[in-house]
Design a protein around this motif. Structure first.
Motif, PDB file in Angstrom:
ATOM      1  N   MET A   1       9.943   1.869  -5.796  1.00  0.00           N
ATOM      2  CA  MET A   1       8.710   1.791  -6.564  1.00  0.00           C
ATOM      3  C   MET A   1       7.653   1.101  -5.710  1.00  0.00           C
ATOM      4  SD  MET A   1       7.825  -0.270 -10.075  1.00  0.00           S
ATOM      5  CE  MET A   1       8.305  -1.853  -9.432  1.00  0.00           C
ATOM      6  N   ARG A   2       6.504   1.755  -5.606  1.00  0.00           N
ATOM      7  CA  ARG A   2       5.396   1.184  -4.851  1.00  0.00           C
ATOM      8  C   ARG A   2       4.420   0.491  -5.787  1.00  0.00           C
ATOM      9  NH1 ARG A   2       2.200   5.275  -1.735  1.00  0.00           N
ATOM     10  NH2 ARG A   2       2.338   6.401  -3.689  1.00  0.00           N
ATOM     11  N   SER A   3       3.662  -0.428  -5.212  1.00  0.00           N
ATOM     12  CA  SER A   3       2.557  -1.075  -5.921  1.00  0.00           C
ATOM     13  C   SER A   3       1.342  -1.053  -5.007  1.00  0.00           C
ATOM     14  CB  SER A   3       2.874  -2.537  -6.240  1.00  0.00           C
ATOM     15  OG  SER A   3       3.931  -2.637  -7.150  1.00  0.00           O
ATOM     16  N   ILE A   4       0.169  -0.935  -5.618  1.00  0.00           N
ATOM     17  CA  ILE A   4      -1.068  -1.103  -4.865  1.00  0.00           C
ATOM     18  C   ILE A   4      -1.973  -2.021  -5.676  1.00  0.00           C
ATOM     19  CG2 ILE A   4      -0.955   1.106  -3.649  1.00  0.00           C
ATOM     20  CD1 ILE A   4      -3.088   2.137  -5.581  1.00  0.00           C
ATOM     21  N   HIS A   5      -2.899  -2.643  -4.974  1.00  0.00           N
ATOM     22  CA  HIS A   5      -3.841  -3.549  -5.624  1.00  0.00           C
ATOM     23  C   HIS A   5      -5.223  -2.910  -5.586  1.00  0.00           C
ATOM     24  CE1 HIS A   5      -0.651  -6.446  -5.562  1.00  0.00           C
ATOM     25  NE2 HIS A   5      -0.522  -6.252  -4.264  1.00  0.00           N
ATOM     26  N   VAL A   6      -5.792  -2.753  -6.771  1.00  0.00           N
ATOM     27  CA  VAL A   6      -7.131  -2.193  -6.905  1.00  0.00           C
ATOM     28  C   VAL A   6      -8.035  -3.359  -7.256  1.00  0.00           C
ATOM     29  CG1 VAL A   6      -8.572  -0.545  -8.154  1.00  0.00           C
ATOM     30  CG2 VAL A   6      -6.152  -0.016  -7.721  1.00  0.00           C
ATOM     31  N   SER A   7      -9.110  -3.548  -6.494  1.00  0.00           N
ATOM     32  CA  SER A   7      -9.965  -4.703  -6.760  1.00  0.00           C
ATOM     33  C   SER A   7     -11.437  -4.323  -6.675  1.00  0.00           C
ATOM     34  CB  SER A   7      -9.660  -5.848  -5.794  1.00  0.00           C
ATOM     35  OG  SER A   7     -10.091  -5.533  -4.493  1.00  0.00           O
ATOM     36  N   ARG A   8     -12.234  -5.154  -7.312  1.00  0.00           N
ATOM     37  CA  ARG A   8     -13.681  -5.021  -7.247  1.00  0.00           C
ATOM     38  C   ARG A   8     -14.291  -6.413  -7.158  1.00  0.00           C
ATOM     39  NH1 ARG A   8     -12.011  -0.632  -6.682  1.00  0.00           N
ATOM     40  NH2 ARG A   8     -12.757   1.315  -7.576  1.00  0.00           N
ATOM     41  N   ILE A   9     -15.373  -6.528  -6.393  1.00  0.00           N
ATOM     42  CA  ILE A   9     -16.163  -7.748  -6.355  1.00  0.00           C
ATOM     43  C   ILE A   9     -17.178  -7.646  -7.486  1.00  0.00           C
ATOM     44  CG2 ILE A   9     -17.722  -9.195  -4.978  1.00  0.00           C
ATOM     45  CD1 ILE A   9     -14.779  -8.775  -3.868  1.00  0.00           C
ATOM     46  N   ILE A  10     -17.263  -8.679  -8.296  1.00  0.00           N
ATOM     47  CA  ILE A  10     -18.210  -8.710  -9.406  1.00  0.00           C
ATOM     48  C   ILE A  10     -19.132  -9.898  -9.195  1.00  0.00           C
ATOM     49  CG2 ILE A  10     -18.499  -8.913 -11.903  1.00  0.00           C
ATOM     50  CD1 ILE A  10     -15.711  -7.669 -12.212  1.00  0.00           C
ATOM     51  N   MET A  89       6.190   7.470 -12.064  1.00  0.00           N
ATOM     52  CA  MET A  89       5.190   8.497 -11.756  1.00  0.00           C
ATOM     53  C   MET A  89       5.469   9.123 -10.393  1.00  0.00           C
ATOM     54  SD  MET A  89       1.666   6.604 -12.894  1.00  0.00           S
ATOM     55  CE  MET A  89       2.112   4.892 -12.609  1.00  0.00           C
ATOM     56  N   ASP A  90       5.101  10.396 -10.260  1.00  0.00           N
ATOM     57  CA  ASP A  90       5.147  10.993  -8.924  1.00  0.00           C
ATOM     58  C   ASP A  90       3.906  10.528  -8.157  1.00  0.00           C
ATOM     59  OD1 ASP A  90       2.925  12.706  -9.547  1.00  0.00           O
ATOM     60  OD2 ASP A  90       4.279  14.305 -10.215  1.00  0.00           O
ATOM     61  N   ASP A  91       3.815  10.884  -6.895  1.00  0.00           N
ATOM     62  CA  ASP A  91       2.719  10.386  -6.061  1.00  0.00           C
ATOM     63  C   ASP A  91       1.343  10.795  -6.593  1.00  0.00           C
ATOM     64  OD1 ASP A  91       4.537   9.141  -4.431  1.00  0.00           O
ATOM     65  OD2 ASP A  91       4.444  10.649  -2.836  1.00  0.00           O
ATOM     66  N   GLU A  92       1.230  12.010  -7.101  1.00  0.00           N
ATOM     67  CA  GLU A  92      -0.049  12.484  -7.630  1.00  0.00           C
ATOM     68  C   GLU A  92      -0.458  11.701  -8.882  1.00  0.00           C
ATOM     69  OE1 GLU A  92      -1.579  16.592  -9.569  1.00  0.00           O
ATOM     70  OE2 GLU A  92      -0.625  16.787  -7.596  1.00  0.00           O
ATOM     71  N   GLN A  93       0.492  11.465  -9.780  1.00  0.00           N
ATOM     72  CA  GLN A  93       0.201  10.683 -10.988  1.00  0.00           C
ATOM     73  C   GLN A  93      -0.156   9.241 -10.631  1.00  0.00           C
ATOM     74  OE1 GLN A  93       4.047  11.524 -12.684  1.00  0.00           O
ATOM     75  NE2 GLN A  93       3.140  12.724 -14.357  1.00  0.00           N
ATOM     76  N   PHE A  94       0.537   8.693  -9.646  1.00  0.00           N
ATOM     77  CA  PHE A  94       0.281   7.326  -9.203  1.00  0.00           C
ATOM     78  C   PHE A  94      -1.141   7.198  -8.659  1.00  0.00           C
ATOM     79  CE2 PHE A  94       1.244   4.029  -5.736  1.00  0.00           C
ATOM     80  CZ  PHE A  94       1.114   2.948  -6.593  1.00  0.00           C
TER      81      PHE A  94
END
Length: 122
Positions: A1-10, A89-94
């Motif tokens: 299982m992979r994880s990624i971090h999605v971030s935004r500067i506010i 999830m598959d890669d596309e869903q991820f």
């Protein structure tokens, strides 16, 4: 299982970002991803001074997904970091899930910056 971090500067104070994002009454304003799931239950971690916005989402089929989220102090105001896990999830869903989280964070950023809660600039 992979994880990624999605971030935004506010460009807003971390306490204000945390307060707004952790209020369940505000979720419909910025977290459009929930609307695509049907009826879900969301339970946030206890209110804290650390910027931890972890929340569990119980899906219509009864599965519960844990979502780690942090509001961090950033030189330009705040950084919100959402960990997206691949789970089953598959890669596309991820990739689509991570993109949806990014859009939600973009909306949150726009809402908070339009409110005028950002740091004063010269």
């Amino acid at each position: 299982m992979r994880s990624i971090h999605v971030s935004r500067i506010i460009h807003a104070d971390p306490a204000q970002v945390y307060s707004f994002a952790s209020d369940p009454e505000n979720l419909h304003l910025w977290a459009a991803g929930f609307t695509d799931l049907g009826e879900v239950r969301v339970r946030f971690t206890a209110t804290n001074d650390l910027g931890v916005l972890d929340h569990d989402v119980t899906l219509p089929d009864g599965r519960t997904v844990n979502n780690p989220v942090r509001v961090l102090v950033h030189p330009e105001g705040s950084e919100i970091v959402f960990t997206v896990r691949q789970l089953d999830m598959d890669d596309e869903q991820f990739a689509a899930d991570a993109a949806a989280v990014g859009r939600d964070l973009d909306t949150l950023k726009q809402l908070l910056e339009l409110r005028g809660d950002g740091p004063h600039r010269s």
